[in-house]
Write a protein that holds these residues in place. Structure first.
Motif, short mmCIF file in Angstrom:
data_model
loop_
_atom_site.label_atom_id
_atom_site.label_comp_id
_atom_site.label_asym_id
_atom_site.label_seq_id
_atom_site.Cartn_x
_atom_site.Cartn_y
_atom_site.Cartn_z
N VAL A 8 0.66 -1.24 -0.15
CA VAL A 8 0.34 0.04 0.17
C VAL A 8 0.87 1.15 0.08
O VAL A 8 1.92 1.33 0.91
CB VAL A 8 -0.91 0.01 1.14
CG1 VAL A 8 -1.96 1.24 1.32
CG2 VAL A 8 -1.66 -1.38 1.45
N GLU A 9 0.84 2.33 -1.04
CA GLU A 9 1.41 3.29 -1.08
C GLU A 9 0.53 4.50 -0.70
O GLU A 9 -0.63 4.78 -1.01
CB GLU A 9 1.98 3.64 -2.63
CG GLU A 9 3.02 2.58 -2.77
CD GLU A 9 3.67 2.99 -4.24
OE1 GLU A 9 3.14 3.77 -4.88
OE2 GLU A 9 4.36 1.99 -4.87
N LEU A 10 1.07 5.07 0.64
CA LEU A 10 0.15 6.27 1.18
C LEU A 10 0.57 7.79 1.07
O LEU A 10 1.70 7.68 1.21
CB LEU A 10 -0.13 5.81 2.68
CG LEU A 10 -1.09 6.94 3.40
CD1 LEU A 10 -2.40 6.99 2.96
CD2 LEU A 10 -0.79 6.46 4.96
N HIS A 11 -0.17 8.53 0.46
CA HIS A 11 -0.04 9.82 0.62
C HIS A 11 -1.03 10.57 1.02
O HIS A 11 -2.24 10.61 0.69
CB HIS A 11 0.29 10.29 -0.73
CG HIS A 11 0.44 11.60 -1.19
ND1 HIS A 11 -0.43 12.56 -1.45
CD2 HIS A 11 1.63 12.42 -0.91
CE1 HIS A 11 -0.03 14.01 -1.54
NE2 HIS A 11 1.24 13.74 -1.14
N VAL A 12 -0.91 11.52 2.27
CA VAL A 12 -1.64 12.42 3.03
C VAL A 12 -1.30 13.92 2.79
O VAL A 12 0.03 14.15 3.05
CB VAL A 12 -1.71 11.98 4.28
CG1 VAL A 12 -2.71 12.75 4.86
CG2 VAL A 12 -2.29 10.59 4.47
N ASP A 13 -1.98 14.90 2.37
CA ASP A 13 -2.03 16.06 2.23
C ASP A 13 -2.93 16.90 2.76
O ASP A 13 -3.69 17.40 2.31
CB ASP A 13 -1.60 16.40 0.95
CG ASP A 13 -1.16 18.05 0.72
OD1 ASP A 13 -0.73 18.66 1.59
OD2 ASP A 13 -1.25 18.43 -0.52
N ASP A 54 -9.50 23.66 -0.38
CA ASP A 54 -10.79 24.67 -0.41
C ASP A 54 -11.96 23.98 0.28
O ASP A 54 -12.84 23.85 -0.52
CB ASP A 54 -10.86 24.81 -1.96
CG ASP A 54 -9.70 25.40 -2.75
OD1 ASP A 54 -9.20 26.33 -2.13
OD2 ASP A 54 -9.52 25.27 -3.91
N ALA A 55 -11.80 23.48 1.53
CA ALA A 55 -12.78 23.07 2.42
C ALA A 55 -13.44 21.96 1.92
O ALA A 55 -14.55 21.57 1.73
CB ALA A 55 -13.95 24.19 2.52
N GLU A 56 -12.45 20.92 1.22
CA GLU A 56 -12.97 19.79 0.60
C GLU A 56 -12.06 18.63 1.08
O GLU A 56 -10.67 18.88 0.71
CB GLU A 56 -13.17 19.85 -0.75
CG GLU A 56 -13.69 18.63 -1.63
CD GLU A 56 -14.26 19.06 -2.92
OE1 GLU A 56 -15.43 19.35 -3.13
OE2 GLU A 56 -13.23 18.96 -3.81
N ILE A 57 -12.44 17.52 1.31
CA ILE A 57 -11.34 16.21 1.21
C ILE A 57 -11.62 15.43 0.34
O ILE A 57 -12.75 15.27 -0.41
CB ILE A 57 -11.83 15.54 2.43
CG1 ILE A 57 -11.61 16.26 3.92
CG2 ILE A 57 -11.07 14.13 2.74
CD1 ILE A 57 -10.23 16.95 4.01
N ARG A 58 -10.61 15.14 -0.26
CA ARG A 58 -10.70 14.02 -1.58
C ARG A 58 -9.79 12.70 -1.11
O ARG A 58 -8.64 12.93 -0.77
CB ARG A 58 -10.05 14.74 -2.75
CG ARG A 58 -10.17 13.82 -4.05
CD ARG A 58 -9.87 14.68 -5.12
NE ARG A 58 -10.04 13.68 -6.39
CZ ARG A 58 -9.03 12.94 -7.05
NH1 ARG A 58 -8.18 12.99 -6.43
NH2 ARG A 58 -9.54 12.38 -8.08
N LEU A 59 -10.38 11.43 -1.20
CA LEU A 59 -9.94 10.44 -0.94
C LEU A 59 -9.85 9.54 -2.37
O LEU A 59 -10.98 9.43 -2.72
CB LEU A 59 -10.55 9.74 0.11
CG LEU A 59 -10.10 8.21 0.28
CD1 LEU A 59 -8.63 8.07 0.98
CD2 LEU A 59 -10.95 7.32 1.18
N SER A 60 -8.77 9.06 -2.57
CA SER A 60 -8.72 8.24 -3.89
C SER A 60 -7.98 6.91 -3.38
O SER A 60 -6.94 6.90 -2.58
CB SER A 60 -7.82 8.84 -4.82
OG SER A 60 -7.52 7.79 -5.90
#
Length: 114
Positions: A8-13, A54-60
């Motif tokens: 699993v490759e994880l990237h959190v920003d 911009d007040a939004e979370i995006r999970l992929s």
């Protein structure tokens, strides 16, 4: 993720902690998505990306497995969709046969307490 049967490759920003209800929902969504990959995808890698902008979370969550995910085949994808929609978000699943599966979740955070 060191015990994962698939790398699993994880990237959190994200700048800060997310609202608690978002963190809890994302935890369950990622857990269910990984379970689906381990059980069904026969993937060699999973990529998980989480960004806040911009007040939004995006999970992929993307894998390179066999694809062909079907919402009617069980309760996992339906449960994930219900969690996302309860927070005012959306979930898109793309899973062409033979080309892996991509799950993209978008959750607005503007009106959620931190």
């Amino acid at each position: 993720m060191a015990r994962s049967p698939v790398p699993v490759e994880l990237h959190v920003d994200a700048d800060d902690r997310l609202p608690e209800q978002v963190e809890v929902s994302l935890y369950y969504i990622v857990s269910e998505a990984l379970t689906n990959v381990f059980k069904h995808a026969h993937a060699s890698v999973v990529h998980i990306d989480l960004t806040e902008e911009d007040a939004e979370i995006r999970l992929s969550v993307r894998d390179d497995g066999v694809g062909g995910a079907d919402r009617s085949g069980g309760s996992g994808l339906t449960g994930m969709t219900d969690r996302v929609e309860a927070l005012g978000g959306t979930m898109r699943v793309t899973s062409p046969t033979g080309q892996g599966t991509s799950l993209v979740v978008t959750i607005p955070t503007r009106d959620l307490a931190r």
